[in-house]
Design a protein around this motif. Structure first.
Motif, mmCIF file in Angstrom:
data_model
loop_
_atom_site.group_PDB
_atom_site.id
_atom_site.type_symbol
_atom_site.label_atom_id
_atom_site.label_comp_id
_atom_site.label_asym_id
_atom_site.label_seq_id
_atom_site.Cartn_x
_atom_site.Cartn_y
_atom_site.Cartn_z
ATOM 1 N N GLU A 147 0.896 -1.201 0.052
ATOM 2 C CA GLU A 147 0.045 -0.102 -0.116
ATOM 3 C C GLU A 147 0.905 1.233 0.091
ATOM 4 O O GLU A 147 1.796 1.549 0.885
ATOM 5 N N LEU A 148 0.661 2.146 -0.913
ATOM 6 C CA LEU A 148 1.438 3.460 -1.094
ATOM 7 C C LEU A 148 0.534 4.507 -0.739
ATOM 8 O O LEU A 148 -0.364 4.676 -0.439
ATOM 9 N N MET A 149 1.593 5.572 -0.896
ATOM 10 C CA MET A 149 1.054 7.152 -0.794
ATOM 11 C C MET A 149 0.776 7.441 0.626
ATOM 12 O O MET A 149 1.723 8.643 1.183
ATOM 13 N N SER A 150 0.226 6.859 1.521
ATOM 14 C CA SER A 150 -0.115 7.146 2.797
ATOM 15 C C SER A 150 0.568 6.029 4.029
ATOM 16 O O SER A 150 0.495 4.880 3.549
ATOM 17 N N LEU A 151 0.970 6.864 5.122
ATOM 18 C CA LEU A 151 1.517 5.748 6.016
ATOM 19 C C LEU A 151 0.306 5.183 6.962
ATOM 20 O O LEU A 151 -0.539 5.856 7.299
ATOM 21 N N ILE A 152 0.275 3.858 6.862
ATOM 22 C CA ILE A 152 -0.988 3.163 7.437
ATOM 23 C C ILE A 152 -0.351 2.374 8.800
ATOM 24 O O ILE A 152 0.452 1.680 8.795
ATOM 25 N N ASP A 153 -1.178 2.808 9.571
ATOM 26 C CA ASP A 153 -0.970 2.124 11.128
ATOM 27 C C ASP A 153 -1.142 0.296 11.153
ATOM 28 O O ASP A 153 -0.197 -0.054 11.670
ATOM 29 N N HIS A 154 -2.022 0.050 10.266
ATOM 30 C CA HIS A 154 -2.099 -1.423 10.364
ATOM 31 C C HIS A 154 -2.465 -1.821 8.690
ATOM 32 O O HIS A 154 -3.475 -2.281 8.469
ATOM 33 N N PRO A 155 -1.194 -2.119 7.952
ATOM 34 C CA PRO A 155 -1.276 -2.230 6.522
ATOM 35 C C PRO A 155 -1.481 -3.783 6.444
ATOM 36 O O PRO A 155 -1.404 -4.665 7.366
#
Length: 455
Positions: A147-155
């Motif tokens: 998953e790109l673009m945003s930093l995600i807490d639970h990818p």
């Protein structure tokens, strides 16, 4: 009636070699004699042969194909990302299948199902939220997912992106430290990144006890839309001294409006864009923008996928990227120096623990209004709805965000258009939002906004 498809047998008979030789050449041209290879290639071109990959997909564990689901084809933000993915994939001998999701979770669900039906070896996504069906299919596929673009807490699996809340907080903090007091946020298309940037903007303004001014709509951005928002902002906030824009299209449109009205940039109003698109280097003055590394992000995603496919151990599956400030001229020298210093140390910045709700998106076609008094009181109303109905919608949206809202947020004179599921909506100019709030000192809390868990 369709013509018969050209087969390996057709080519083999024309060249005078076996079907196996032609097959070997297609898989690896260096595996046959040079003269034979030249003859096979010439016949492939003459007959217009197209390899049929369906049998390969059915019989082989790997197809050397990566699926890429992008949110938009018209948004220049994604063109560099696509270039990065394709260039790097080509270096590994992989192809890329690209699907367009229009920022819609339901459309992404259909596109992911299609990509998986082609037996892709990995999937790259550009939005942080997905339907339960999408999550289940990706889990069952047991392939690498980035998953790109945003930093995600639970990818889902691997993640590369920016913490847009923190980036925006740092940028606005820099403008405030440089002396700007009346900063407006101009936004368009209410996707998750736009709302994250608004949240960072609001946190910085609340921390400094400054008012917030938000203008925008849910339609895709363009220069004319940015100019319209800027004119509205200047009308509503006569002492406006800075604008922060959700992307460079909006920022350049705002600059056009300022030029028409004889407003000097950055002497009277500072302008800060987001993404650092190349077009910003051609404006007069050159646009100061927060630069994001989209092409490099795409290359990094492919590298992670290849390491996973080769069963290599990954020391880091969630990679936070940090932006830089472009060499623009729409900020003054002090502002450029301050923002650059903050971005250099962004990794160490912690968001203040303020009780600030995450921005909620009103329902389609609704008109909402709120006002904040000096003591923090507020009133809400919506056309045809009660105040509690509006607050419930805000709370429902907050459950989908990275930062859970601790209280509902209502908007001033905001109306969304019924935007179609396309990057090319019909010509329409919905009313602008104009939010202006006198913000009291935020009440500190020990409970920090927690990261949202996936569906």
């Amino acid at each position: 009636m369709k013509n018969a498809r050209v087969t390996l047998d057709d080519i083999a008979q024309k060249v005078g070699v076996s079907k196996m030789t032609v097959s070997r050449y297609i898989k690896n041209p260096s595996s046959v004699a040079k003269e034979t290879g030249r003859n096979i290639k010439a016949m492939i071109d003459e007959l217009g042969y197209v390899p049929n990959r369906a049998p390969v997909m059915l019989t082989q564990a790997a197809t050397n194909t990566i699926g890429l689901a992008v949110s938009s084809f018209s948004n220049l933000l994604f063109s560099e990302l696509i270039d990065g993915v394709e260039e790097r994939a080509r270096e590994y001998g992989f192809d890329v299948l690209i699907s367009h999701t229009s920022y819609k979770e339901e459309k992404e669900e259909r596109k992911i199902m299609q990509l998986l039906s082609y037996q892709v070896d990995a999937v790259i996504l550009t939005e942080p939220f997905h339907t339960p069906a999408t999550l289940k299919r990706l889990h069952m596929a047991q392939i690498p997912v980035v998953e790109l673009m945003s930093l995600i807490d639970h990818p889902i699996d691997m993640n590369i992106g920016y913490d847009h809340v923190k980036v925006s907080y740092g940028a606005i903090k820099g403008l405030i430290q440089s002396g700007r007091k009346n900063i407006a946020y101009l936004r368009s298309r209410l996707d998750s990144r736009t709302m994250d940037r608004q949240y960072g903007y609001e946190i910085a303004c609340h921390e400094a006890h400054l008012p917030t001014y938000i203008f925008g709509s849910d339609v895709p951005s363009n220069f004319s839309r940015g100019a319209t928002m800027m004119r509205q902002a200047l009308k509503e906030v006569p002492d406006l001294d800075a604008i922060y824009c959700t992307n460079d299209d909006v920022a350049i449109g705002a600059m056009i409006a300022c030029s028409e009205m004889g407003i000097k940039i950055p002497e009277q109003i500072a302008v800060l864009g987001y993404n650092g698109l190349d077009i910003g280097t051609a404006t007069i003055p050159k646009l100061s923008s927060i630069v994001t590394a989209r092409k490099e992000m795409g290359r990094m995603a492919v590298d992670l996928i290849m390491r996973r496919l080769h069963n290599e151990t990954l020391n880091q599956q969630r990679i936070e990227l940090y932006p830089m400030l472009s060499l623009g001229e729409t900020l003054n020298p002090q502002e450029r120096a301050t923002l650059s210093r903050i971005f250099d140390t962004l990794y160490a910045i912690k968001l203040p623990k303020l009780k600030i709700p995450y921005p909620a998106v009103p329902s389609l076609g609704s008109m909402e209004y709120s006002s904040s008094s000096a003591n923090g009181g507020s009133s809400s109303a919506a056309a045809g709805q009660s105040g509690s109905a509006v607050r419930n919608k805000a709370a429902a949206h907050s459950k989908r965000s990275h930062h859970a809202a601790s209280a509902p947020l209502s908007y001033t004179a905001y109306e969304r258009s019924n935007a179609p599921d396309s990057d090319f909506p019909e010509e329409q100019t919905p009313p602008l939002e104009a939010e202006s709030q006198a913000v009291p000192a935020p009440a500190p809390t020990n409970t920090r906004a927690k990261a949202k868990k996936r569906h």
